[in-house]
Design an enzyme around this catalytic site. Sequence first.
Site, PDB file in Angstrom:
ATOM      1  N   ARG A   1      -0.071 -25.998 -23.575  1.00  0.00           N
ATOM      2  CA  ARG A   1      -0.442 -24.771 -22.864  1.00  0.00           C
ATOM      3  C   ARG A   1       0.515 -23.621 -23.133  1.00  0.00           C
ATOM      4  NH1 ARG A   1      -0.919 -27.889 -17.295  1.00  0.00           N
ATOM      5  NH2 ARG A   1       0.039 -29.491 -18.584  1.00  0.00           N
TER       6      ARG A   1
ATOM      7  N   LYS B   1       8.703 -37.731 -25.311  1.00  0.00           N
ATOM      8  CA  LYS B   1       8.097 -36.492 -24.801  1.00  0.00           C
ATOM      9  C   LYS B   1       8.086 -36.537 -23.284  1.00  0.00           C
ATOM     10  CE  LYS B   1       3.995 -33.613 -25.124  1.00  0.00           C
ATOM     11  NZ  LYS B   1       3.078 -32.984 -26.053  1.00  0.00           N
TER      12      LYS B   1
ATOM     13  N   GLU C   1       5.337 -40.747 -24.269  1.00  0.00           N
ATOM     14  CA  GLU C   1       5.230 -39.652 -23.290  1.00  0.00           C
ATOM     15  C   GLU C   1       5.066 -40.181 -21.865  1.00  0.00           C
ATOM     16  OE1 GLU C   1       2.182 -36.730 -24.089  1.00  0.00           O
ATOM     17  OE2 GLU C   1       2.627 -35.614 -22.267  1.00  0.00           O
TER      18      GLU C   1
ATOM     19  N   SER D   1       5.169 -28.852 -21.862  1.00  0.00           N
ATOM     20  CA  SER D   1       5.308 -27.658 -21.016  1.00  0.00           C
ATOM     21  C   SER D   1       4.776 -27.928 -19.615  1.00  0.00           C
ATOM     22  CB  SER D   1       4.675 -26.420 -21.656  1.00  0.00           C
ATOM     23  OG  SER D   1       3.291 -26.558 -21.873  1.00  0.00           O
ATOM     24  N   GLY D   2       3.812 -28.833 -19.481  1.00  0.00           N
ATOM     25  CA  GLY D   2       3.451 -29.382 -18.179  1.00  0.00           C
ATOM     26  C   GLY D   2       3.080 -28.396 -17.080  1.00  0.00           C
ATOM     27  N   GLY D   3       2.631 -27.205 -17.447  1.00  0.00           N
ATOM     28  CA  GLY D   3       2.233 -26.238 -16.420  1.00  0.00           C
ATOM     29  C   GLY D   3       3.218 -25.083 -16.258  1.00  0.00           C
TER      30      GLY D   3
ATOM     31  N   ARG E   1     -11.091 -25.241 -21.576  1.00  0.00           N
ATOM     32  CA  ARG E   1     -10.253 -24.116 -22.034  1.00  0.00           C
ATOM     33  C   ARG E   1     -11.123 -23.022 -22.672  1.00  0.00           C
ATOM     34  NH1 ARG E   1      -5.089 -27.099 -22.769  1.00  0.00           N
ATOM     35  NH2 ARG E   1      -5.007 -28.055 -20.705  1.00  0.00           N
TER      36      ARG E   1
HETATM   37  P1  13P Z   1       1.383 -29.244 -22.210  1.00  0.00           P
HETATM   38  O1  13P Z   1       2.527 -28.613 -22.977  1.00  0.00           O
HETATM   39  O2  13P Z   1       0.243 -28.326 -21.969  1.00  0.00           O
HETATM   40  O3  13P Z   1       1.857 -29.995 -21.011  1.00  0.00           O
HETATM   41  O4  13P Z   1       0.746 -30.319 -23.186  1.00  0.00           O
HETATM   42  C1  13P Z   1       1.568 -31.139 -23.880  1.00  0.00           C
HETATM   43  C2  13P Z   1       0.919 -32.448 -24.018  1.00  0.00           C
HETATM   44  O5  13P Z   1       0.537 -32.829 -25.102  1.00  0.00           O
HETATM   45  C3  13P Z   1       0.749 -33.277 -22.809  1.00  0.00           C
HETATM   46  O6  13P Z   1       0.194 -34.507 -23.128  1.00  0.00           O
END
Ligand code: 13P
Length: 410
Positions: free
Chosen positions: A348, A276, A233, A317-319, A88
């Site tokens: 992200r 999550k 998660e 948010s996953g992308g 990043r």
């Molecule tokens: P994102 O919101 O970027 O998907 O990251 C959340 C997260 O902690 C995934 O493990």
Amino acid sequence: MAAPIAAPPANLQGAVSSIPLPRSCTSDRLWRNRDGSQYSDRNGKSDQPNFILGSAFLEELKRTAAYIAQPGKGILASDESNATTGKRLATVGLDNTEANRQAWRELLYSAPGLGNYISGTIMFEETLFQSTRDGVQFVDILKKQGIVPGIKVDTGLQPIDGTDGETATQGLDGLGERCRRYYAQGARFAKWRAVIKVDSEKHPSSTSILENAHGLARYAQIAQANGLVPIVEPEVTLGPGDYSIERTAYISEKVNSHVFRFLNEYNIILEGILLKPNMILPGLDVPTPPPEEVAKYTLRTMMRSVPGAVPGIHFLSGGMSEEEATLNLNALQAYGPTPWSLTFSYGRALQSSTLKIWSGKEENWKAAQERLVALARANSEAQLGKYTGPHPSPGGTRILQTLRLGGAGK
Ligand code: 13P
């Protein structure tokens, strides 16, 4: 017979116990008999002693989870491993040094007003023990803002041999000892990310679903036994292909159902976890659906597979683009009231434009912090179903990352 769980050291107990439970947290009442006494067991006749129920951590776990899931707040996920943080930082021309990682996290955690919208932050191990440039521990500046420090405890993904590129999450070895160190440093919740690959026909395999559900439950058991609220998660990852939104909904429902079955097998206290999951999206080759459609499928999936005792569903948010993540979260609230809060744990979608604005330059520090807080506020409004825009980071494209194997986390 295993020894009963030890009480937490007195000086570390009750870090969030002075915080009143949100009015929305009704589950506490369900834990009492009519005369107000506490249930001694889940059903009073279990032949399997449940050590968590007898633990000094029980009340604290429920309280911490309810606090993090409170209305109008969500989680800042900033637990990228050193390797991912390096990638990043490289996008804005910065080297992957400890000093740069520290400065980036200091920018995030010291943003004025962040605690109005964020109730918890997930950190990577290095960061949990770091301090600001003025020597104040990160955990202390977070707690001052009312933000509960959390810690990623998994150690990353390994391929499952015998499958077509599916993965299992690592990190159970020595986890109890690590959880005790993290608790002593001020962490009160944990995260473990399981990745489930989806496509239009073959994936996920039942091997992947069972392996990942089992890992999540063992982790959750160890975290709760040591006073950390586990974020569970199971991420059905957004990936290439033309699989439908129906397909993701079906798979996510199946995955969640297996996860909760295993959590039950391991006597996890559901009031003391946070879930999550992914929002329900089709494959990347399918046009992006409108927020109302994502919300409809996402809510249906959660209603079918997540027990109401869980205080908060914190979507990753996953992308999704920054704006897409806010709009979808807002659309989800149209169906309320729901038993759990529907909120965010975004990485992200809170960090991307913030990092671009900063770009490692001291003169951009304040503007970058303002962007982070504006994004957190937009998502806080969306959690309350009151988001009207304009978005701090409008439009935008998907923020995709490749799956990283080995090493210490995503
Ligand atoms: P994102 O919101 O970027 O998907 O990251 C959340 C997260 O902690 C995934 O493990």
